[in-house]
Design a protein around this motif. Sequence first.
Motif, short mmCIF file in Angstrom:
data_model
loop_
_atom_site.label_atom_id
_atom_site.label_comp_id
_atom_site.label_asym_id
_atom_site.label_seq_id
_atom_site.Cartn_x
_atom_site.Cartn_y
_atom_site.Cartn_z
N LYS A 31 11.66 0.52 -1.36
CA LYS A 31 11.25 0.89 0.08
C LYS A 31 9.66 0.48 0.34
O LYS A 31 9.06 1.11 -0.40
N LEU A 32 9.52 -0.21 1.15
CA LEU A 32 8.13 -0.52 1.54
C LEU A 32 7.69 0.04 2.93
O LEU A 32 8.60 0.23 3.81
N ASP A 33 6.44 0.23 3.27
CA ASP A 33 5.86 0.44 4.23
C ASP A 33 5.96 -0.46 5.50
O ASP A 33 6.27 -1.51 4.95
N ASN A 34 5.31 -0.35 6.47
CA ASN A 34 5.42 -1.37 7.78
C ASN A 34 4.70 -2.21 7.36
O ASN A 34 4.71 -3.31 7.91
N ALA A 35 3.71 -2.25 6.59
CA ALA A 35 2.83 -3.37 6.25
C ALA A 35 3.03 -3.95 4.81
O ALA A 35 2.38 -5.28 4.42
N GLY A 36 4.32 -3.66 4.42
CA GLY A 36 4.89 -4.38 3.26
C GLY A 36 4.45 -4.04 1.97
O GLY A 36 4.53 -4.59 0.94
N ARG A 37 3.79 -2.71 1.89
CA ARG A 37 3.39 -2.27 0.58
C ARG A 37 4.01 -0.92 0.27
O ARG A 37 4.82 -0.22 0.94
N LEU A 38 3.64 -0.51 -0.81
CA LEU A 38 4.41 0.70 -1.49
C LEU A 38 3.72 1.83 -0.60
O LEU A 38 2.54 1.79 -0.11
N PRO A 39 4.59 3.16 -0.55
CA PRO A 39 3.92 4.02 0.33
C PRO A 39 2.79 4.64 -0.13
O PRO A 39 2.45 4.58 -1.33
N VAL A 40 1.86 5.06 0.73
CA VAL A 40 0.31 5.55 0.19
C VAL A 40 0.33 6.46 -0.87
O VAL A 40 -0.45 6.49 -1.97
N GLU A 41 1.33 7.66 -0.77
CA GLU A 41 1.39 8.56 -1.77
C GLU A 41 1.57 7.73 -3.36
O GLU A 41 0.98 8.26 -4.40
N ILE A 42 2.65 6.80 -3.39
CA ILE A 42 2.87 6.13 -4.55
C ILE A 42 1.77 5.16 -4.94
O ILE A 42 1.46 5.19 -6.18
N ARG A 43 1.07 4.57 -3.82
CA ARG A 43 -0.07 3.82 -4.46
C ARG A 43 -1.18 4.83 -4.81
O ARG A 43 -1.69 4.20 -6.08
N ASP A 44 -1.27 5.73 -4.23
CA ASP A 44 -2.29 6.68 -5.07
C ASP A 44 -2.01 7.38 -6.36
O ASP A 44 -2.86 7.32 -7.17
N ARG A 45 -0.75 7.64 -6.51
CA ARG A 45 -0.29 8.11 -7.90
C ARG A 45 -0.41 6.85 -8.87
O ARG A 45 -1.03 7.20 -10.22
N LEU A 46 -0.31 5.59 -8.41
CA LEU A 46 0.02 4.64 -9.69
C LEU A 46 -1.53 3.85 -9.43
O LEU A 46 -1.27 2.76 -10.15
N ASP A 47 -2.26 4.20 -8.97
CA ASP A 47 -3.59 3.73 -8.85
C ASP A 47 -4.21 3.49 -10.42
O ASP A 47 -4.38 4.18 -11.09
N GLY A 48 -4.23 1.91 -10.53
CA GLY A 48 -4.87 1.56 -11.78
C GLY A 48 -3.72 1.29 -12.91
O GLY A 48 -3.97 0.53 -13.95
N PHE A 49 -2.49 1.57 -12.60
CA PHE A 49 -1.30 1.31 -13.34
C PHE A 49 -0.47 0.05 -12.71
O PHE A 49 -0.19 -1.10 -13.15
N ILE A 50 -0.13 0.23 -11.46
CA ILE A 50 0.57 -0.70 -10.53
C ILE A 50 -0.13 -1.17 -9.22
O ILE A 50 -0.41 -0.04 -8.61
N GLU A 51 -0.30 -2.21 -9.27
CA GLU A 51 -0.95 -2.56 -7.90
C GLU A 51 -0.52 -3.03 -6.56
O GLU A 51 -0.70 -2.94 -5.56
N ASN A 52 0.82 -3.36 -6.99
CA ASN A 52 1.64 -3.81 -5.69
C ASN A 52 3.04 -3.69 -5.97
O ASN A 52 3.66 -3.42 -7.23
#
Length: 115
Positions: A31-52
């Motif tokens: 499931k992506l947010d309205n901008a077609g990205r991973l939810p911000v919480e997941i982006r923050d947790r995975l920062d440096g591991f998964i970019e998109n």
Amino acid sequence: MNERQAIAVLSSYLEHLLRLHGVLDKYGEIKLDNAGRLPVEIRDRLDGFIENAAELRGLINIGRDARRGEPISPAVANAARLMAEEVCRALSGSDELPEARLHRCGTLKPWTRGS
């Protein structure tokens, strides 16, 4: 436990964690947010591991291939195992992974809630 088994266990756990965080739907799709990205919480947790989302989708697909017994090159298997370990640690907030628990008790089964 061989590399394929480790990927299979870790990928089951990864999908479980993603469902808990509301990132995978009941069909196993991200499931992506309205901008077609991973939810911000997941982006923050995975920062440096998964970019998109595409990278996360690729990791999930490699895990599913491992569980189905599809061929995976040794280099891809090694990279996927390492990445899955780090992503699972980041999402769970714990250093203990199901692979370690299964290895200690000598059994191998897909990770399920409560195991």
